[in-house]
Enzyme design. Structure first.
Site, PDB file in Angstrom:
ATOM      1  N   TYR A  18       0.865  -1.158  -0.061  1.00  0.00           N
ATOM      2  CA  TYR A  18       0.077   0.100   0.004  1.00  0.00           C
ATOM      3  C   TYR A  18       0.865   1.162  -0.094  1.00  0.00           C
ATOM      4  CZ  TYR A  18      -4.087   3.032   0.942  1.00  0.00           C
ATOM      5  OH  TYR A  18      -5.190   3.781   0.671  1.00  0.00           O
ATOM      6  N   HIS A  22       1.254   4.087  -3.059  1.00  0.00           N
ATOM      7  CA  HIS A  22       1.142   5.516  -2.743  1.00  0.00           C
ATOM      8  C   HIS A  22       2.256   6.389  -2.631  1.00  0.00           C
ATOM      9  CE1 HIS A  22      -2.785   3.921  -1.724  1.00  0.00           C
ATOM     10  NE2 HIS A  22      -3.344   4.974  -2.045  1.00  0.00           N
ATOM     11  N   TYR A  41      -4.455  17.003  -0.760  1.00  0.00           N
ATOM     12  CA  TYR A  41      -4.834  15.555  -0.409  1.00  0.00           C
ATOM     13  C   TYR A  41      -3.659  14.866   0.406  1.00  0.00           C
ATOM     14  CZ  TYR A  41      -7.293  11.176  -1.003  1.00  0.00           C
ATOM     15  OH  TYR A  41      -8.060   9.837  -0.567  1.00  0.00           O
ATOM     16  N   TRP A  79      -7.591   1.609  -9.853  1.00  0.00           N
ATOM     17  CA  TRP A  79      -6.717   1.818  -8.634  1.00  0.00           C
ATOM     18  C   TRP A  79      -7.357   1.117  -7.702  1.00  0.00           C
ATOM     19  CZ3 TRP A  79      -2.105   3.357  -7.383  1.00  0.00           C
ATOM     20  CH2 TRP A  79      -1.843   4.045  -6.207  1.00  0.00           C
ATOM     21  N   TRP A  80      -8.776   1.457  -7.399  1.00  0.00           N
ATOM     22  CA  TRP A  80      -9.689   1.012  -5.993  1.00  0.00           C
ATOM     23  C   TRP A  80      -9.524  -0.509  -6.195  1.00  0.00           C
ATOM     24  CZ3 TRP A  80     -14.540   4.726  -6.846  1.00  0.00           C
ATOM     25  CH2 TRP A  80     -13.970   6.057  -6.608  1.00  0.00           C
TER      26      TRP A  80
END
Length: 109
Positions: A18, A22, A41, A79-80
């Site tokens: 993860y 990112h 963000y 991506w999700w």
């Protein structure tokens, strides 16, 4: 501008992947967020609880439409599909929420 924040769990066995993903978010995902007026963000990780906190600012005028554009974007959906199984939604989240929304209790400009 509207400030928005959410929380979700991260499955410990997926932490390294993860964070790797990112560290280099796909440019198309970032472009879609920017096109939908999402700025500033950030995602934070709290260990050992494996709790992630996200914060962003929305600068548009129609969040529902901009959010729908994000949800409809095929690259964002890809991506999700990769990141979603790494996350562990809170049992107490609201209906139709993946990341649980949090309420701002204080702000200092």
């Amino acid at each position: 501008m509207k400030r928005m924040a959410h929380v979700i769990g991260l499955r410990p066995e997926h932490k390294a992947e993860y964070l790797r993903l990112h560290a280099a978010v796909w440019p198309e995902v970032l472009a879609r967020l920017r096109a939908s007026h999402i700025t500033n963000y950030s995602i934070f990780l709290r260990e050992p609880e494996m709790l992630m906190f996200s914060y962003w600012e929305y600068t548009g005028t129609d969040f529902a439409a901009d959010n729908a554009a994000i949800s409809a974007d095929p690259i964002t959906r890809d991506w999700w599909a990769i990141c979603g199984p790494m996350q562990k939604p809170l049992e107490t989240r609201g209906e139709n929420e993946w990341w649980a929304a949090v309420t701002e209790a204080f702000h200092l400009d």
